[in-house]
Scaffold this motif. Structure first.
Motif, short mmCIF file in Angstrom:
data_model
loop_
_atom_site.label_atom_id
_atom_site.label_comp_id
_atom_site.label_asym_id
_atom_site.label_seq_id
_atom_site.Cartn_x
_atom_site.Cartn_y
_atom_site.Cartn_z
N MET A 273 0.80 -1.22 0.00
CA MET A 273 0.00 0.00 0.00
C MET A 273 0.84 1.27 0.00
N ASN A 274 2.03 1.20 0.60
CA ASN A 274 2.85 2.40 0.69
C ASN A 274 4.28 2.01 1.05
N VAL A 275 5.20 2.92 0.79
CA VAL A 275 6.61 2.76 1.14
C VAL A 275 7.08 4.10 1.71
N ARG A 276 7.75 4.05 2.86
CA ARG A 276 8.18 5.29 3.51
C ARG A 276 9.59 5.14 4.07
N GLY A 277 10.28 6.27 4.11
CA GLY A 277 11.54 6.36 4.82
C GLY A 277 11.40 7.32 5.98
N ASN A 278 12.47 8.08 6.26
CA ASN A 278 12.43 8.97 7.42
C ASN A 278 12.00 10.39 7.08
N ASP A 279 11.54 10.62 5.85
CA ASP A 279 11.05 11.92 5.40
C ASP A 279 12.14 12.97 5.28
N GLU A 280 13.39 12.58 5.39
CA GLU A 280 14.50 13.52 5.21
C GLU A 280 15.06 13.36 3.79
N ILE A 281 15.04 14.45 3.02
CA ILE A 281 15.55 14.39 1.66
C ILE A 281 17.07 14.50 1.62
N SER A 282 17.65 15.23 2.56
CA SER A 282 19.09 15.50 2.52
C SER A 282 19.93 14.40 3.16
N GLN A 283 19.26 13.41 3.78
CA GLN A 283 19.98 12.31 4.41
C GLN A 283 19.38 10.98 3.97
N ALA A 284 20.24 10.02 3.70
CA ALA A 284 19.75 8.69 3.33
C ALA A 284 19.06 8.06 4.54
N SER A 285 17.85 7.57 4.33
CA SER A 285 17.12 6.96 5.43
C SER A 285 17.78 5.64 5.83
N PRO A 286 17.96 5.39 7.12
CA PRO A 286 18.55 4.12 7.54
C PRO A 286 17.55 2.96 7.52
N PHE A 287 16.33 3.24 7.10
CA PHE A 287 15.32 2.18 7.01
C PHE A 287 14.35 2.51 5.88
N CYS A 288 13.64 1.50 5.43
CA CYS A 288 12.54 1.66 4.47
C CYS A 288 11.38 0.80 4.95
N ASP A 289 10.26 1.44 5.22
CA ASP A 289 9.08 0.73 5.70
C ASP A 289 8.14 0.40 4.54
N ILE A 290 7.74 -0.86 4.47
CA ILE A 290 6.81 -1.34 3.45
C ILE A 290 5.51 -1.71 4.16
N TYR A 291 4.40 -1.14 3.70
CA TYR A 291 3.11 -1.37 4.35
C TYR A 291 2.26 -2.27 3.46
N MET A 292 1.75 -3.36 4.04
CA MET A 292 1.00 -4.36 3.27
C MET A 292 -0.41 -4.52 3.82
N ASP A 293 -1.36 -4.64 2.90
CA ASP A 293 -2.75 -4.98 3.21
C ASP A 293 -2.97 -6.40 2.70
N ILE A 294 -3.22 -7.33 3.62
CA ILE A 294 -3.37 -8.74 3.26
C ILE A 294 -4.75 -9.21 3.71
N ARG A 295 -5.57 -9.65 2.77
CA ARG A 295 -6.90 -10.14 3.09
C ARG A 295 -6.83 -11.61 3.51
N LEU A 296 -7.72 -11.98 4.43
CA LEU A 296 -7.70 -13.31 5.03
C LEU A 296 -9.05 -13.99 4.84
N VAL A 297 -9.04 -15.25 4.41
CA VAL A 297 -10.29 -15.99 4.36
C VAL A 297 -10.79 -16.18 5.79
N PRO A 298 -12.11 -16.30 5.98
CA PRO A 298 -12.62 -16.52 7.33
C PRO A 298 -11.94 -17.72 7.99
N GLY A 299 -11.49 -17.51 9.22
CA GLY A 299 -10.82 -18.56 9.97
C GLY A 299 -9.31 -18.55 9.86
N ARG A 300 -8.75 -17.80 8.91
CA ARG A 300 -7.30 -17.75 8.74
C ARG A 300 -6.68 -16.89 9.83
N LYS A 301 -5.63 -17.38 10.46
CA LYS A 301 -4.99 -16.68 11.55
C LYS A 301 -3.97 -15.67 11.02
#
Length: 424
Positions: A273-301
């Motif tokens: 759904m989205n990808v984000r870093g630390n919102d700083e343009i002048s510095q390389a972000s030490p992380f990259c966050d990946i946001y996922m939306d995963i649908r589950l069939v009824p009963g799936r844990k």
């Protein structure tokens, strides 16, 4: 279902209300009601019901976010029914919204079609419930069981994550949960949403994951990429590989998890759904966050799916963290037979055909029937089909007015069949 003069008179009344139904859709559709800002539409709904002689009131979630609840009381010896639709239409368009984005955020008609993001999802169905309830009252039909209409907030609510926290970010279904928790219950609940006139008996759950791919902050002139992606310190370079691997996993996931049942085929899908870093343009972000939306069939844990995703990322040899930040359960309706039978009978009366199976997408998402089914109120979804539009990215923000009128008739007859008609 044999022809019934009282039913035919009710349907004729709804047919004569066609123009008012469209006008009501346009009025509500052109009144903004974004996430956490449903108050203005809620006020209009309550005002309309009161003007129609039907008791109604607001439930306040916040000063600007509300549910509207109206009741046509029965004689007390019948089955009660909730008609549920949502007022919220999603997030407010941002500053980069195109003219097409702004247009589809309003409501208008062209010939036989009515257009608008908020109309299709979900104010048209709400208006159909309103017209159906008023038609029953004006026809002088006394129901045996109570008929309650709930116009709710936050069906499309965004989840709380990172800077977006608190009651305005509750995730999907919060408005209906609020309704039920405050004592608005019934024997059955019919959720009005688009369904291609199919009867939706189940919906997916969902788990939202945050995958943090770790790197190091390195000044560009001093960057040493190494001989492999694992040695590269740039978190986004690593995340690019993770995204491709997760997309490949998602393709296989929906094939493996497909569930066929008597109400259709559930195909749970997943996407980034989205990808984000630390919102700083002048510095390389030490992380990259990946946001996922995963649908589950009824009963799936959700834990099992999280482990699947973790195996994918671990196999890339990166330093990472995975956390779940939203979970909603999916359900297949239990003990909903009388409600399903009533809708089938009403559909046959209006269309003189059997209702079709709903499209797969309609039983593979999350809707408010999950809230009702979770608390033991048997619930299904039914509504008209969507039509193509040339304005929105989704391309399906239109509806035939004749289909909406037909749905209104089915809703009204369903109320009579479920609640019963009093001779007193």
């Amino acid at each position: 279902m044999q022809k019934d003069k009282r039913y035919d008179q009710l349907l004729d009344r709804i047919e004569n209300d066609r123009d008012e139904l469209v006008e009501l859709c346009l009025k509500l559709g052109n009144t903004p009601s974004y996430h956490a800002k449903e108050r203005n539409v809620g006020d209009l709904v309550v005002e309309w019901f009161k003007a129609s002689g039907i008791a109604a009131s607001l439930q306040f979630i916040t000063d600007e976010s509300v549910n509207a609840v109206a009741t046509v009381p029965g004689s007390g010896d019948g089955t009660s029914l909730i008609l549920n639709a949502h007022m919220d239409t999603g997030p407010e368009p941002g500053p980069d919204a195109t003219e097409a984005d702004k247009k589809i955020d309003t409501a208008w008609t062209e010939g036989e079609l009515i257009f608008g993001r908020g109309v299709i999802n979900d104010k048209a169905q709400l208006c159909a419930f309103m017209i159906a309830a008023r038609a029953i009252k004006r026809a002088g039909i006394r129901l045996r069981g109570d008929l309650t209409i709930t116009a709710v907030a936050f069906e499309t609510g965004a989840p709380s994550i990172d800077k977006d926290q608190g009651v305005n970010y509750p995730g999907e279904g919060f408005g209906t949960k609020w309704v039920v928790d405050r004592g608005v219950t019934a024997d059955y609940a019919l959720v009005g949403e688009t369904s291609g006139f199919g009867i939706v008996r189940a919906e997916c759950g969902a788990v939202w994951l945050k995958v943090r791919v770790k790197g190091r902050e390195v000044y560009t002139p001093r960057l040493e990429r190494g001989s492999s992606i694992q040695e590269n310190p740039n978190a986004f370079a690593k995340a690019a590989h993770a995204i491709l691997a997760l997309e490949e996993w998602a393709v296989q996931y929906q094939k493996k998890e497909k569930l066929e049942f008597e109400g259709g085929a559930i195909v749970p899908k997943a996407q980034i759904m989205n990808v984000r870093g630390n919102d700083e343009i002048s510095q390389a972000s030490p992380f990259c966050d990946i946001y996922m939306d995963i649908r589950l069939v009824p009963g799936r844990k959700p834990e099992a799916v999280k482990k699947d995703v973790e195996r994918v990322v671990r196999g890339l040899g990166f330093d990472y963290e995975i956390s779940a930040f939203q979970y909603s359960r999916g359900h297949i309706a239990q003990n909903a037979g009388p409600l399903i039978a009533a809708i089938e009978e009403a559909h046959r009366y209006v269309f003189e055909t059997e209702p079709p199976l709903p499209p797969s997408a309609e039983v593979s998402m999350w809707r408010d029937l999950n809230v009702f089914n979770e608390v033991g109120i048997p619930s299904i979804c039914y509504g008209p089909p969507r039509q193509r539009d040339p304005y929105s990215g989704a391309g399906n923000r239109a509806m035939k007015i004749s289909d909406l009128v037909a749905a209104t008739k089915v809703y009204a007859l369903t109320a009579l069949l479920v609640c019963g008609v009093s001779d007193r």
